[in-house]
Design a protein around this motif. Structure first.
Motif, PDB file in Angstrom:
ATOM      1  N   ARG A 291       0.846  -1.194   0.000  1.00 56.64           N
ATOM      2  CA  ARG A 291       0.000   0.000   0.000  1.00 56.64           C
ATOM      3  C   ARG A 291       0.882   1.245   0.000  1.00 56.64           C
ATOM      4  O   ARG A 291       1.922   1.284   0.655  1.00 56.64           O
ATOM      5  CB  ARG A 291      -0.901   0.016   1.237  1.00 56.64           C
ATOM      6  N   VAL A 292       0.457   2.245  -0.724  1.00 56.17           N
ATOM      7  CA  VAL A 292       1.197   3.504  -0.742  1.00 56.17           C
ATOM      8  C   VAL A 292       0.845   4.280   0.521  1.00 56.17           C
ATOM      9  O   VAL A 292      -0.335   4.485   0.836  1.00 56.17           O
ATOM     10  CB  VAL A 292       0.837   4.340  -1.999  1.00 56.17           C
ATOM     11  N   GLU A 293       1.890   4.686   1.258  1.00 57.23           N
ATOM     12  CA  GLU A 293       1.670   5.478   2.476  1.00 57.23           C
ATOM     13  C   GLU A 293       1.774   6.984   2.182  1.00 57.23           C
ATOM     14  O   GLU A 293       0.957   7.763   2.628  1.00 57.23           O
ATOM     15  CB  GLU A 293       2.699   5.094   3.551  1.00 57.23           C
ATOM     16  N   TYR A 294       2.815   7.351   1.475  1.00 59.30           N
ATOM     17  CA  TYR A 294       3.059   8.768   1.180  1.00 59.30           C
ATOM     18  C   TYR A 294       3.653   8.911  -0.214  1.00 59.30           C
ATOM     19  O   TYR A 294       4.313   7.997  -0.691  1.00 59.30           O
ATOM     20  CB  TYR A 294       4.094   9.376   2.141  1.00 59.30           C
ATOM     21  N   VAL A 295       3.451  10.059  -0.818  1.00 66.74           N
ATOM     22  CA  VAL A 295       4.235  10.420  -2.002  1.00 66.74           C
ATOM     23  C   VAL A 295       4.956  11.707  -1.629  1.00 66.74           C
ATOM     24  O   VAL A 295       4.332  12.714  -1.279  1.00 66.74           O
ATOM     25  CB  VAL A 295       3.359  10.611  -3.249  1.00 66.74           C
ATOM     26  N   LYS A 296       6.283  11.615  -1.662  1.00 70.59           N
ATOM     27  CA  LYS A 296       7.083  12.712  -1.124  1.00 70.59           C
ATOM     28  C   LYS A 296       7.967  13.298  -2.212  1.00 70.59           C
ATOM     29  O   LYS A 296       8.789  12.579  -2.789  1.00 70.59           O
ATOM     30  CB  LYS A 296       7.929  12.109   0.005  1.00 70.59           C
ATOM     31  N   PRO A 297       7.800  14.591  -2.529  1.00 71.31           N
ATOM     32  CA  PRO A 297       8.665  15.175  -3.558  1.00 71.31           C
ATOM     33  C   PRO A 297      10.099  15.293  -3.043  1.00 71.31           C
ATOM     34  O   PRO A 297      10.321  15.686  -1.894  1.00 71.31           O
ATOM     35  CB  PRO A 297       8.068  16.563  -3.810  1.00 71.31           C
ATOM     36  N   GLY A 298      11.086  14.906  -3.870  1.00 73.63           N
ATOM     37  CA  GLY A 298      12.488  15.122  -3.516  1.00 73.63           C
ATOM     38  C   GLY A 298      12.997  16.315  -4.293  1.00 73.63           C
ATOM     39  O   GLY A 298      12.214  17.085  -4.844  1.00 73.63           O
ATOM     40  N   TYR A 299      14.320  16.490  -4.374  1.00 72.20           N
ATOM     41  CA  TYR A 299      14.872  17.619  -5.128  1.00 72.20           C
ATOM     42  C   TYR A 299      14.433  17.558  -6.585  1.00 72.20           C
ATOM     43  O   TYR A 299      13.948  18.517  -7.146  1.00 72.20           O
ATOM     44  CB  TYR A 299      16.411  17.590  -5.071  1.00 72.20           C
ATOM     45  N   ASP A 300      14.632  16.346  -7.173  1.00 68.62           N
ATOM     46  CA  ASP A 300      14.295  16.270  -8.602  1.00 68.62           C
ATOM     47  C   ASP A 300      13.553  14.999  -8.980  1.00 68.62           C
ATOM     48  O   ASP A 300      13.540  14.613 -10.141  1.00 68.62           O
ATOM     49  CB  ASP A 300      15.554  16.446  -9.469  1.00 68.62           C
ATOM     50  N   LYS A 301      13.009  14.328  -7.991  1.00 74.06           N
ATOM     51  CA  LYS A 301      12.157  13.174  -8.313  1.00 74.06           C
ATOM     52  C   LYS A 301      11.198  12.940  -7.161  1.00 74.06           C
ATOM     53  O   LYS A 301      11.354  13.501  -6.074  1.00 74.06           O
ATOM     54  CB  LYS A 301      13.006  11.928  -8.592  1.00 74.06           C
ATOM     55  N   GLN A 302      10.247  12.039  -7.420  1.00 73.94           N
ATOM     56  CA  GLN A 302       9.253  11.708  -6.391  1.00 73.94           C
ATOM     57  C   GLN A 302       9.704  10.451  -5.636  1.00 73.94           C
ATOM     58  O   GLN A 302      10.297   9.544  -6.231  1.00 73.94           O
ATOM     59  CB  GLN A 302       7.899  11.403  -7.054  1.00 73.94           C
ATOM     60  N   PHE A 303       9.400  10.408  -4.356  1.00 72.26           N
ATOM     61  CA  PHE A 303       9.591   9.171  -3.598  1.00 72.26           C
ATOM     62  C   PHE A 303       8.220   8.632  -3.232  1.00 72.26           C
ATOM     63  O   PHE A 303       7.465   9.308  -2.517  1.00 72.26           O
ATOM     64  CB  PHE A 303      10.409   9.420  -2.324  1.00 72.26           C
ATOM     65  N   VAL A 304       7.910   7.458  -3.774  1.00 74.55           N
ATOM     66  CA  VAL A 304       6.640   6.822  -3.413  1.00 74.55           C
ATOM     67  C   VAL A 304       6.954   5.862  -2.272  1.00 74.55           C
ATOM     68  O   VAL A 304       7.678   4.880  -2.453  1.00 74.55           O
ATOM     69  CB  VAL A 304       6.047   6.060  -4.625  1.00 74.55           C
ATOM     70  N   VAL A 305       6.445   6.177  -1.089  1.00 69.69           N
ATOM     71  CA  VAL A 305       6.773   5.391   0.104  1.00 69.69           C
ATOM     72  C   VAL A 305       5.668   4.367   0.329  1.00 69.69           C
ATOM     73  O   VAL A 305       4.500   4.739   0.511  1.00 69.69           O
ATOM     74  CB  VAL A 305       6.905   6.301   1.349  1.00 69.69           C
ATOM     75  N   ILE A 306       6.051   3.095   0.309  1.00 67.51           N
ATOM     76  CA  ILE A 306       5.054   2.027   0.465  1.00 67.51           C
ATOM     77  C   ILE A 306       5.290   1.273   1.776  1.00 67.51           C
ATOM     78  O   ILE A 306       6.291   1.505   2.462  1.00 67.51           O
ATOM     79  CB  ILE A 306       5.100   1.042  -0.740  1.00 67.51           C
ATOM     80  N   ASP A 307       4.367   0.354   2.090  1.00 72.73           N
ATOM     81  CA  ASP A 307       4.515  -0.377   3.361  1.00 72.73           C
ATOM     82  C   ASP A 307       5.273  -1.694   3.191  1.00 72.73           C
ATOM     83  O   ASP A 307       5.346  -2.483   4.127  1.00 72.73           O
ATOM     84  CB  ASP A 307       3.160  -0.584   4.053  1.00 72.73           C
ATOM     85  N   ALA A 308       5.843  -1.947   2.018  1.00 73.19           N
ATOM     86  CA  ALA A 308       6.760  -3.084   1.838  1.00 73.19           C
ATOM     87  C   ALA A 308       8.169  -2.513   1.742  1.00 73.19           C
ATOM     88  O   ALA A 308       8.345  -1.340   1.375  1.00 73.19           O
ATOM     89  CB  ALA A 308       6.432  -3.860   0.562  1.00 73.19           C
ATOM     90  N   ALA A 309       9.149  -3.347   2.051  1.00 68.47           N
ATOM     91  CA  ALA A 309      10.510  -2.822   2.130  1.00 68.47           C
ATOM     92  C   ALA A 309      11.523  -3.877   1.752  1.00 68.47           C
ATOM     93  O   ALA A 309      11.168  -5.004   1.380  1.00 68.47           O
ATOM     94  CB  ALA A 309      10.767  -2.323   3.553  1.00 68.47           C
ATOM     95  N   MET A 310      12.799  -3.499   1.877  1.00 67.99           N
ATOM     96  CA  MET A 310      13.878  -4.431   1.526  1.00 67.99           C
ATOM     97  C   MET A 310      13.858  -5.693   2.377  1.00 67.99           C
ATOM     98  O   MET A 310      14.365  -6.721   1.955  1.00 67.99           O
ATOM     99  CB  MET A 310      15.246  -3.743   1.634  1.00 67.99           C
ATOM    100  N   ASN A 311      13.274  -5.631   3.546  1.00 67.00           N
ATOM    101  CA  ASN A 311      13.194  -6.865   4.348  1.00 67.00           C
ATOM    102  C   ASN A 311      12.199  -7.851   3.717  1.00 67.00           C
ATOM    103  O   ASN A 311      12.311  -9.051   3.919  1.00 67.00           O
ATOM    104  CB  ASN A 311      12.781  -6.567   5.797  1.00 67.00           C
ATOM    105  N   ASP A 312      11.236  -7.322   2.960  1.00 69.49           N
ATOM    106  CA  ASP A 312      10.249  -8.186   2.288  1.00 69.49           C
ATOM    107  C   ASP A 312      10.801  -8.721   0.962  1.00 69.49           C
ATOM    108  O   ASP A 312      10.546  -9.869   0.605  1.00 69.49           O
ATOM    109  CB  ASP A 312       8.963  -7.398   1.995  1.00 69.49           C
ATOM    110  N   LEU A 313      11.491  -7.872   0.240  1.00 66.93           N
ATOM    111  CA  LEU A 313      12.026  -8.251  -1.079  1.00 66.93           C
ATOM    112  C   LEU A 313      13.388  -7.569  -1.213  1.00 66.93           C
ATOM    113  O   LEU A 313      13.470  -6.369  -1.471  1.00 66.93           O
ATOM    114  CB  LEU A 313      11.082  -7.786  -2.197  1.00 66.93           C
ATOM    115  N   ILE A 314      14.439  -8.362  -1.043  1.00 64.47           N
ATOM    116  CA  ILE A 314      15.778  -7.760  -0.973  1.00 64.47           C
ATOM    117  C   ILE A 314      16.486  -7.711  -2.327  1.00 64.47           C
ATOM    118  O   ILE A 314      17.548  -7.108  -2.469  1.00 64.47           O
ATOM    119  CB  ILE A 314      16.646  -8.492   0.080  1.00 64.47           C
ATOM    120  N   ARG A 315      15.881  -8.308  -3.343  1.00 65.01           N
ATOM    121  CA  ARG A 315      16.586  -8.430  -4.624  1.00 65.01           C
ATOM    122  C   ARG A 315      17.044  -7.081  -5.213  1.00 65.01           C
ATOM    123  O   ARG A 315      18.172  -6.983  -5.677  1.00 65.01           O
ATOM    124  CB  ARG A 315      15.742  -9.202  -5.637  1.00 65.01           C
ATOM    125  N   PRO A 316      16.215  -6.035  -5.197  1.00 66.72           N
ATOM    126  CA  PRO A 316      16.717  -4.767  -5.748  1.00 66.72           C
ATOM    127  C   PRO A 316      17.946  -4.259  -4.986  1.00 66.72           C
ATOM    128  O   PRO A 316      18.921  -3.812  -5.595  1.00 66.72           O
ATOM    129  CB  PRO A 316      15.521  -3.816  -5.602  1.00 66.72           C
TER     130      PRO A 316
END
Ligand code: PLP
Length: 420
Positions: A291-316
């Motif tokens: 689920r998307v929690e927040y969409v946060k603008p950065g300096y020059d791109k967007q950060f889409v913050v979700i409730d899954a993380a590297m602990n769930d899927l570490i491949r990236p």
């Protein structure tokens, strides 16, 4: 093949005949969702392409070790490839026949070897002369015979990520091909040991079948020689490694392409064939829904913050792996940015510098190709509970692993007790 299990219906993403947002609402997120139909199709396609040698297909449990996934392959007639006592325990709980289990790994402990000997597995794939001695000692103590297949490192380049390349001389896996004949001769003299065959596994996510040809050509002389010398030498286990399409422009290594290269070589050798596929059977059958929690603008791109993380899927984070990101509610709009989790690491991303579907808080996204080395590599880092897993078949969905509870996180912990 990649698109076979997902469709949009009335703007909503479906896995087989089940709406992904309905699954997310019912069981929460992060949620692993698997297509059982696709798993069955994948193993049948491989078995069909390789039918001329009637291989024993040992599903590689490490790719996804959920009991329901193992059971899916057992019901398709598969054997299993395991790498630990824990995987043997899972295999037996799922009802696997030990006589169809092969056991790999560079560091098998005495306990693990004894456990596998007592269960009566088909054979150990053995990584060193000293491991053969250890298996012999254990087998003698137990009064049984340990069947072994040395894993030979043929020193070929599988043209894949260096962390999943396993058949080059700098990799820790297998025996130097030049030492293999002597290792077999030495092992033939060990008590309670039977030389069952030979094993190679050159790497994972191979998209080109040629390295298999190169590896088989390098070991075929040795195999012929061993077959003549030892009546027990019957098996050639050529591992797994078939690559899948993570990106739309990638072409999976299809069973027919693989078979075209390996079949003539295997038929010429006339040994019983074992295969150990993992990723190709489950990778594209799995999705990580978040689920998307927040969409946060950065300096020059967007950060889409979700409730899954590297602990769930570490491949990236681990391999810079690419996973396609789908909006669960269809949208043609795009943003540029990173899909990130809440973990306190800059490596905590599921997609970096990418064009992403334009989603907002409360929307769901599905991370594609997450069925292999997804949940099985997940952890509790940042004291995050491991995700729930759901199996879908047709219009049916079943919870196959409940989300961990807070209590699960501390289950085996105790306070240090102060004395005096
Ligand atoms: C010995 C062995 N066999 C089979 C596999 C499965 O490989 P894949 O998932 O690429 O098919 C692996 C993966 O690491 C392995 O180490």
């Amino acid at each position: 093949m990649m698109t076979a299990t997902t469709t949009y219906r009335n703007g909503q993403l479906f896995v087989e005949d089940v709406s992904v947002s309905a699954l997310a609402e019912r069981w929460g997120t992060p949620l692993y969702v698997y297509s059982r139909t696709m798993m069955g199709n994948q193993i049948r396609a491989l078995a069909g392409a390789m039918a001329a040698v009637k291989p024993l297909i040992c599903y590689s449990v490490k790719a996804n070790s959920n009991l329901a996934v193992i059971d899916t392959f057992l019901k398709e007639g598969a054997g299993l490839d395991i790498v630990s006592g824990g995987e043997l325990f899972r295999a037996r709980k799922a009802g696997a026949d030990p006589a169809r289990i092969v056991f790999a790994g560079v560091g098998k402990t005495q306990d693990e070897i004894e456990y596998a000997l007592k269960e009566g597995i088909l054979f150990f794939t053995v990584e060193s002369e000293s491991e053969a001695v250890r298996i012999s000692d254990c087998a003698r103590r137990l009064g049984v015979v340990g069947r072994i297949a040395f894993r030979v490192n043929p020193d070929v380049d599988p043209q894949t990520h260096k962390y999943i390349s396993t058949g080059k001389k700098e990799n820790k896996f297998g025996l130097d091909l030049n030492r293999a004949a002597a290792a077999y001769a030495q092992a033939a003299r060990l008590p309670n040991i039977e030389l069952a065959g030979l094993h190679i596994h050159i790497g994972s996510q191979l998209l080109n079948p040629q390295p298999y040809a190169e590896a088989l050509d390098k070991i075929s002389g040795l195999c012929r020689d061993l077959k003549v010398r030892h009546a027990s030498f019957q098996y050639l286990d050529i591992g797994g490694g078939l690559g899948i399409d993570y990106k739309p422009e990638q072409q999976a290594l299809e069973p027919a392409q693989f078979a075209a290269v390996v079949l003539p070589r295997l038929q010429a050798l006339g040994l019983k064939v074992v295969l150990e596929p993992g990723r190709s059977l489950v990778g594209n059958a799995g999705f990580l829904v978040a689920r998307v929690e927040y969409v946060k603008p950065g300096y020059d791109k967007q950060f889409v913050v979700i409730d899954a993380a590297m602990n769930d899927l570490i491949r990236p984070a681990l391999y810079q792996a690419h996973h396609e990101i789908l909006a669960v509610r269809e949208t043609a709009d795009r943003i540029t940015g990173d899909l990130v989790g809440p973990i306190c690491e800059s490596g905590d991303f599921l997609a970096a510098d990418r064009e992403l579907p334009a989603v907002g808080p409360g929307d769901y996204v599905a991370v594609r190709s997450a069925g292999a080395y997804g949940f099985s590599m997940s952890s509790n880092y940042n004291s995050r509970r491991r995700a729930a897993e759901v199996m879908v078949e047709g219009g049916r969905a079943e919870l196959i692993r409940a989300r961990e509870t807070w209590d699960d996180l501390i289950r085996n912990e105790t306070m240090f007790e102060r004395r005096g």
